[in-house]
Scaffold this motif. Structure first.
Motif, PDB file in Angstrom:
ATOM      1  N   GLY A  11     -22.320   1.012  55.348  1.00 12.25           N
ATOM      2  CA  GLY A  11     -22.007   2.401  55.599  1.00 12.25           C
ATOM      3  C   GLY A  11     -22.355   2.721  57.279  1.00 12.25           C
ATOM      4  N   ILE A  12     -21.995   3.673  57.841  1.00 12.40           N
ATOM      5  CA  ILE A  12     -22.370   4.021  59.151  1.00 12.40           C
ATOM      6  C   ILE A  12     -22.657   5.603  58.972  1.00 12.40           C
ATOM      7  CG2 ILE A  12     -21.885   4.264  61.655  1.00 12.40           C
ATOM      8  CD1 ILE A  12     -20.040   1.865  61.124  1.00 12.40           C
ATOM      9  N   PHE A  27     -22.541  12.918  59.623  1.00 11.80           N
ATOM     10  CA  PHE A  27     -21.316  12.509  59.567  1.00 11.80           C
ATOM     11  C   PHE A  27     -21.483  11.043  59.090  1.00 11.80           C
ATOM     12  CE2 PHE A  27     -21.684  15.375  62.867  1.00 11.80           C
ATOM     13  CZ  PHE A  27     -20.548  16.155  62.734  1.00 11.80           C
ATOM     14  N   ALA A  28     -20.465  10.329  58.019  1.00 10.91           N
ATOM     15  CA  ALA A  28     -20.540   9.153  57.502  1.00 10.91           C
ATOM     16  C   ALA A  28     -19.363   8.511  57.149  1.00 10.91           C
ATOM     17  CB  ALA A  28     -21.622   9.026  56.283  1.00 10.91           C
ATOM     18  N   VAL A  79     -14.063   2.254  42.861  1.00  9.57           N
ATOM     19  CA  VAL A  79     -14.349   3.536  43.629  1.00  9.57           C
ATOM     20  C   VAL A  79     -12.839   4.283  43.759  1.00  9.57           C
ATOM     21  CG1 VAL A  79     -15.135   4.687  45.833  1.00  9.57           C
ATOM     22  CG2 VAL A  79     -16.561   2.793  44.694  1.00  9.57           C
ATOM     23  N   PRO A  80     -12.701   5.309  43.681  1.00  5.85           N
ATOM     24  CA  PRO A  80     -11.287   5.977  43.895  1.00  5.85           C
ATOM     25  C   PRO A  80     -11.526   6.296  45.488  1.00  5.85           C
ATOM     26  CG  PRO A  80     -12.644   7.545  42.705  1.00  5.85           C
ATOM     27  CD  PRO A  80     -13.335   6.401  42.705  1.00  5.85           C
ATOM     28  N   PRO A  81     -10.120   6.339  46.149  1.00  2.00           N
ATOM     29  CA  PRO A  81     -10.162   6.432  47.552  1.00  2.00           C
ATOM     30  C   PRO A  81     -10.861   7.944  47.955  1.00  2.00           C
ATOM     31  CG  PRO A  81      -8.075   6.719  46.728  1.00  2.00           C
ATOM     32  CD  PRO A  81      -8.948   6.254  45.851  1.00  2.00           C
ATOM     33  N   TYR A  82     -11.499   7.871  49.132  1.00  4.24           N
ATOM     34  CA  TYR A  82     -12.065   9.253  49.528  1.00  4.24           C
ATOM     35  C   TYR A  82     -12.183   9.238  50.964  1.00  4.24           C
ATOM     36  CZ  TYR A  82     -16.579   6.410  50.050  1.00  4.24           C
ATOM     37  OH  TYR A  82     -17.525   5.469  50.074  1.00  4.24           O
ATOM     38  N   GLY A  83     -12.329  10.494  51.499  1.00  5.40           N
ATOM     39  CA  GLY A  83     -12.225  10.866  52.963  1.00  5.40           C
ATOM     40  C   GLY A  83     -13.632  10.682  53.679  1.00  5.40           C
ATOM     41  N   HIS A  84     -13.459  11.053  54.901  1.00  2.00           N
ATOM     42  CA  HIS A  84     -14.766  10.992  55.454  1.00  2.00           C
ATOM     43  C   HIS A  84     -15.773  11.934  54.932  1.00  2.00           C
ATOM     44  CE1 HIS A  84     -13.043   8.630  58.812  1.00  2.00           C
ATOM     45  NE2 HIS A  84     -12.439   9.393  58.887  1.00  2.00           N
ATOM     46  N   THR A 102     -27.092  17.110  52.170  1.00  2.00           N
ATOM     47  CA  THR A 102     -26.012  17.306  51.368  1.00  2.00           C
ATOM     48  C   THR A 102     -24.880  17.342  51.995  1.00  2.00           C
ATOM     49  OG1 THR A 102     -27.431  19.194  50.164  1.00  2.00           O
ATOM     50  CG2 THR A 102     -24.860  19.497  49.785  1.00  2.00           C
ATOM     51  N   THR A 103     -23.778  16.397  51.428  1.00  2.00           N
ATOM     52  CA  THR A 103     -22.479  16.096  52.126  1.00  2.00           C
ATOM     53  C   THR A 103     -21.354  16.334  51.113  1.00  2.00           C
ATOM     54  OG1 THR A 103     -22.508  13.785  51.313  1.00  2.00           O
ATOM     55  CG2 THR A 103     -23.521  14.195  53.460  1.00  2.00           C
ATOM     56  N   LEU A 104     -20.211  16.498  51.644  1.00  2.00           N
ATOM     57  CA  LEU A 104     -19.006  16.820  51.053  1.00  2.00           C
ATOM     58  C   LEU A 104     -17.789  15.831  51.420  1.00  2.00           C
ATOM     59  CD1 LEU A 104     -18.810  20.834  51.221  1.00  2.00           C
ATOM     60  CD2 LEU A 104     -19.401  19.107  49.263  1.00  2.00           C
ATOM     61  N   ASP A 105     -16.870  15.234  50.753  1.00  2.00           N
ATOM     62  CA  ASP A 105     -15.961  14.652  50.780  1.00  2.00           C
ATOM     63  C   ASP A 105     -14.559  15.023  50.051  1.00  2.00           C
ATOM     64  OD1 ASP A 105     -15.584  12.256  49.087  1.00  2.00           O
ATOM     65  OD2 ASP A 105     -17.709  12.497  49.474  1.00  2.00           O
ATOM     66  N   PHE A 106     -13.508  14.636  50.344  1.00  2.00           N
ATOM     67  CA  PHE A 106     -12.293  14.763  49.457  1.00  2.00           C
ATOM     68  C   PHE A 106     -12.029  13.357  48.622  1.00  2.00           C
ATOM     69  CE2 PHE A 106     -11.604  18.183  52.338  1.00  2.00           C
ATOM     70  CZ  PHE A 106     -11.350  19.176  51.499  1.00  2.00           C
ATOM     71  N   ILE A 107     -11.930  13.362  47.395  1.00  2.00           N
ATOM     72  CA  ILE A 107     -11.535  12.287  46.583  1.00  2.00           C
ATOM     73  C   ILE A 107     -10.098  12.324  46.301  1.00  2.00           C
ATOM     74  CG2 ILE A 107     -11.904  11.041  44.414  1.00  2.00           C
ATOM     75  CD1 ILE A 107     -14.714  12.539  44.235  1.00  2.00           C
TER      76      ILE A 107
END
Length: 169
Positions: free
Chosen positions: A57-58, A68-69, A80-85, A101-106
């Motif tokens: 990861g970055i 940001f990652a 792992v199901p595909p997920y966004g930034h 605390t981070t969020l992303d869309f699966i």
């Protein structure tokens, strides 16, 4: 008693400057950074392992608390199901530790609907060596849920170790 014209002019100038300075409500003064921000901000190359396998990861921690990652397992694979930034925020909890605390869309697949992912992380830094070590818990939420207040289903945990990226390395 006659007051010299120069003295009146000087008094008006001093009073004008005082009023302008005191009345400048938009003036902003920088606050000193007394927490860990100077020591931990930057970009890191990480190696992650846990329920989701091992992947790279970055991640970037900005001075203003944004996170940001991206990760090498964001596309669909067996675990792992595909997920966004991945985006979120972080804060110092001590001179060498942060909470994130981070969020992303699966993204939806043929076998599962779309969702919101939330990851909560605690990370410790060795600023001298530019090393970060962390533990993260990933949860999944229905797209209509509020991942900032609700409790989602725990998908798994992972740990990671990272090295700060230095210019010209």
């Amino acid at each position: 008693m006659k007051i010299p014209k120069a003295l009146i002019t000087l008094a008006i100038c001093v009073l004008s400057v005082t009023i302008l300075y005191a009345g400048n409500i938009s003036k902003v003064e920088a606050q000193p950074t007394t927490d860990c921000r100077k020591l931990v901000t930057g970009t890191y190359l990480t190696t992650n392992s846990g329920n989701f396998g091992t992947f790279r990861g970055i991640l970037t921690l900005s001075q203003d608390g944004n996170f940001f990652a991206s990760a090498s397992n964001q596309s669909r694979d067996a675990l792992v199901p595909p997920y966004g930034h991945i985006q979120g925020s972080w804060k110092c909890t001590s001179s060498r530790e942060i909470t994130v605390t981070t969020l992303d869309f699966i993204y939806p697949t043929a076998t599962s609907p779309g969702a919101i992912g939330r990851t909560d992380t605690t990370a410790t830094f060795e600023p001298k060596n530019g090393i970060v070590q962390a533990t993260s818990k990933v949860r999944s939420f229905d797209l209509n849920a509020n991942p900032l207040v609700d409790n989602g289903m725990v998908l798994g945990t992972f740990t990671f170790t990272g090295q700060r990226v230095k210019p010209g390395q």
